[in-house]
Structures are given as C-alpha cells and as structure tokens.
Design an enzyme around this catalytic site. Structure first.
Site, PDB file in Angstrom:
ATOM      1  N   CYS A  52       0.817  -1.212   0.000  1.00 31.05           N
ATOM      2  CA  CYS A  52       0.000   0.000   0.000  1.00 31.05           C
ATOM      3  C   CYS A  52       0.853   1.266   0.000  1.00 31.05           C
ATOM      4  CB  CYS A  52      -0.912   0.010   1.225  1.00 31.05           C
ATOM      5  SG  CYS A  52      -2.040  -1.390   1.331  1.00 31.05           S
ATOM      6  N   VAL A  89       6.920 -21.268  -6.353  1.00 31.83           N
ATOM      7  CA  VAL A  89       6.225 -22.555  -6.322  1.00 31.83           C
ATOM      8  C   VAL A  89       5.444 -22.695  -7.621  1.00 31.83           C
ATOM      9  CG1 VAL A  89       4.463 -23.930  -5.162  1.00 31.83           C
ATOM     10  CG2 VAL A  89       6.117 -22.618  -3.814  1.00 31.83           C
ATOM     11  N   TYR A 437     -16.199  16.104  20.515  1.00 30.22           N
ATOM     12  CA  TYR A 437     -16.449  17.408  19.881  1.00 30.22           C
ATOM     13  C   TYR A 437     -15.592  18.491  20.521  1.00 30.22           C
ATOM     14  CZ  TYR A 437     -18.310  22.064  19.373  1.00 30.22           C
ATOM     15  OH  TYR A 437     -18.401  23.410  19.155  1.00 30.22           O
ATOM     16  N   TRP A 445     -22.559  19.016  15.449  1.00 37.61           N
ATOM     17  CA  TRP A 445     -23.037  17.770  14.875  1.00 37.61           C
ATOM     18  C   TRP A 445     -22.004  17.304  13.842  1.00 37.61           C
ATOM     19  CZ3 TRP A 445     -27.109  14.575  15.921  1.00 37.61           C
ATOM     20  CH2 TRP A 445     -28.051  15.047  16.839  1.00 37.61           C
TER      21      TRP A 445
END
Length: 465
Positions: A52, A89, A437, A445
């Site tokens: 990644c 393999v 918050y 919110w």
C-alpha cells in the site's frame, strides 16, 4: 528405557508478504523450532513489506524503499523461519502433500513435503490483452520489485508525459505519485467517473478535484492498444477515437487473485476467482491447507455475499488467524464491511458498506441521502468542506453504506460508519453516538451524524402511511 521423540511438523508457506509471513510469525510464536519447521517461498526479493505504500514511495513521500519493509528475510531467518527468496512454487501435489519450487536464478527445481500448507500468493495487476501491453515503459504496480522497476524507468526517461490506465485506488494514487514527480498526467478511465468503488455522484467530486490539480481525466474511454516507437518503447495509449502521448504508462486497472496454482490443484474458487475458506481461513474441504490475503474471497457482513478485497489490513489479520490455528490455538476471521480510504493530493476519499448498485444487486430497498458539511466548526480557521453520502435500509433503517469525500479530516471519519455497520446499527441509533467534539475537530453535529439524522428522517417519512 525406550524414549520416543515426536516427529517435527513442517509448515510450508507460499508467499512472503503480509498474510504469509504474519502466519509464519504467529505460528512460530506458538511453536518453537523443535516442534515446527517453517519454510516460506517468495519469488521476489523482499518479505513483509507494505504494498500500500508503493505509490507514496514512487511519488517521493517515502524516500527510502527499506522503510516499507516491516521485517527483512534476515530477521525472519533469525527466528528460525527458512525464507527462500527468488523461489517460485510451480505446482501443488495435495495428495502427496508436497510443493514443487523453482529457483528463479538457477532454474533448479525440487519438491518440498509439508504437513501443513499456507497459500498466500496475493494478487496480480490486471494487464489488458492489448497490443503493446508488455512493451518497455508499461508498468503494473503490485510488489516492491514492480515499484523499483517503475522508478528505474522514470529515472531513465527524458519525456515527462504519463498515462495512467484505470481510475480506481491504484490509478488515482499513482496519478498523484506521477504528478508529484513533475509529470503531465492523463488518466484514461473506462467508467463514467473515477473511483468506481463510489457511487457516480460521489465519483464526480473526485473527478472535479483531480481536474483542479491539473490531471487530465478521460472518462468513458476504452483503451484499444498501446503504441510503441521504433525503439519498441511505449509512445502513446490509444482509445477508439484518440491517442494520448506517453513516455511511461502505469496500469491501474485493479488486481485479480493470484490463484493459478490453486486452480490447477483443484482447490475451490469463488465467483471472483479467489480461494474459498471457512472462518478459520482453512481452505474448504482441506484439513491441512489454509489461505489468506489477496488470493482469497471474504464474507461481506452487510450483503452476506463473498467478495474479493485486496487490502493489507485484511491480509495481516488473515495471517494472524492462520498462524494461531496452525500453531494449535483457535481464531476466526468473521468477515468485512468493505472499508477503504485513499487520497489524491489533499483530497480524501473513503467508503464503507454498500454502494447503491451493490444494495440493488442483493435485493435491498433503501434510502440515500447526501449532505454537505465541514471538517471543523464553520467559524474555526481552515474548516474545509466535506460531502457525506449515506444509505439506510427501507423500513428497518439499518445502515447499509457511507461514502465521504473531502479535505483534511474527512477520510478517517468513515471509521465511525465502519463500526456502526459491524454492530448492525440503524441510522437512528447512530444519531445518539457520543462522538468527541471541539471546534478544531468537528462541528457540534459531526458530518456523519448529520447524514444519519437525514437518513433516519427519510426512513421515517418513507414508511409513514
């Protein structure tokens, strides 16, 4: 006096990256070398590395390749794990409980018996069956060897034009990497918008942001061939009606499970071509064979269907489960909710759960809402815009999926939804979550909760007579 000595078991691991070496390391923690011999075959030059991280190494954010290596072959060997590099393999003899391997440098072949086998062969980049797809200057990026080959090409290329074929996670991240390297970047995408893991309306936001960065986006375009010059090197990428000059081409079309060995041996594969396992990561129908990482399919906890998701987070967890079970313990991998996060420059892109077409495909009826919010309180300096899309099941209100596109602070908010999905929460239940918050971190919110409120209200209104 007769003294019997228990025969030492042998574990053979095929694949030396996240799943394979996590399995080997965990098995070694549980059983010492006098009880368990471990042999690991890896066809590349490296073990236990972060695939990644390759786009960020190519782009220059990570300056040293070795920083992507979590544990070297020498470190594994110091723990009595026999790592055999540059060894591929080529055949599984399941009845004889042995594998055939070829030394890629000498060509020598030999059989190695096993008592327990782990298949962790990973995934391979999709290479389109097109003229010129194997020309010098055309690269897939999946392993550290692939990343090094691309960097070598960039160092030896005088031109500064790059074309990325595909606009999924790999394509978008490689577009950013090449942009950081000073290339003119064109992304040729078969879909209507980049990031097909998002719904098209959210993919459109990614498209607009990439264009704003100076990346040329070409959507609804099918590559028909890769053109080469007199020297045999790539010179352009062609679609049905256009040509895009290129000094280097990166294939970001995606990956497929690398299961040719398993298929030839008759092991069970799913609809996406990945190995099928039980929850202990044991290959179905085989008592002595396990599989994990990018070569397997996993259970989607939201849709109830098998999926192929190539992520290092899953691969490491698979390896831990396999190693625990091989080492005599007990562990299971219950499944996933399909969480992923990425970025292109300062744009953060995240999703979890189902898209609209995923929900329709499995017969779910749903409501979908989209809200605009900010990463911080609107009055706090540097608050940035954020778009959140949420899907909830009709009548029950069960959360089905969330997608987020925004700037700093947007991406990791998807983890709230990932936990809610795993817990089977409804949108209504989410609205009561006690999230942290303060003005520097979010509005009163949180954007995810704003989306939940809107989704819950839409569910209520859609079920009211």
């Amino acid at each position: 006096m007769n003294m019997s000595r228990t025969r030492r078991e042998r574990l053979v691991v095929i694949g030396g990256d996240a799943a394979g070496m996590s399995a080997a390391s965990q098995a070694r923690r549980l059983k010492g070398p006098d009880e368990l011999e471990i042999v690991a075959f890896e066809r590349g030059h490296f073990t236990s590395y972060s695939a990644c991280g390759i786009p960020y190494w190519v782009g220059g954010d990570v300056t040293d390749r070795d920083r992507l290596v979590a544990r070297t072959p020498e470190e594994h060997r110091a723990r009595d794990i026999d790592v055999r590099l540059r060894t591929e393999v080529t055949e599984l003899d399941l009845d004889g409980r042995r594998v055939r391997a070829r030394d890629l440098d000498s060509g020598a072949e030999s059989w190695t018996p096993y008592d327990k086998l782990v298949i962790a062969t990973g995934a391979r980049p999709v290479r389109p069956d097109l003229p010129g797809a194997d020309a010098p200057g055309v690269h897939g990026v999946q392993t550290l060897d692939d990343g090094q080959a691309l960097l070598d090409t960039l160092a030896g290329t005088r031109g500064r034009r790059a074309v990325v074929v595909g606009a999924g996670y790999i394509g978008v991240e490689m577009a950013e990497a090449l942009l950081n390297r000073g290339y003119e970047v064109t992304v040729v995408n078969r879909g209507s918008e980049p990031m097909s893991t998002l719904d098209p309306d959210m993919g459109r936001l990614v498209h607009e942001a990439m264009t704003g960065l100076g990346i040329t986006m070409v959507n609804d375009a099918e590559v028909t061939k890769i053109l080469t010059g007199d020297d045999g090197r790539v010179r352009a990428v062609a679609t049905q009606d256009r040509e895009f000059p290129a000094d280097v081409v990166v294939l970001g079309i995606g990956v497929r499970p690398e299961t040719a060995l398993a298929r030839a041996a008759g092991l069970p594969l799913g609809t996406h071509g990945g190995l099928l396992t039980d929850r202990s990561m044991r290959v179905r129908g085989r008592e002595d064979v396990w599989a994990g990482g990018d070569c397997v399919e996993v259970l989607d906890l939201v849709s109830g269907q098998e999926r192929h998701i190539a992520l290092g987070t899953h691969a490491n967890k698979h390896g831990q489960v396999i190693g625990t079970n091989v080492g005599g313990g007990y562990a299971t991998f219950p499944g996933v909710v399909g969480t992923a996060v990425s970025k292109v420059c300062d744009l953060e892109i995240a999703r979890t759960g189902l898209r609209e077409k995923d929900a329709r495909r499995v017969g779910l009826r749903f409501v979908a809402v989209t809200i605009e919010s900010t990463s911080r309180a609107g009055y706090y300096p540097n608050a940035s815009p954020m778009t959140v899309k949420m899907l909830a099941e009709l009548r029950t209100g069960r959360l089905l999926g969330v997608q987020i596109v925004g700037r700093e602070g947007a991406g990791k908010r998807v983890d709230i939804a990932a936990v809610a999905l795993t817990a089977g929460m409804t949108a209504e239940q989410m609205t009561t979550l006690d999230l942290g918050y303060a003005p520097p971190f979010s509005p009163v919110w949180d954007p995810v909760l704003v989306a939940a409120r809107k989704a819950a209200a839409k569910v209520r209104s859609s079920t009211t007579p």
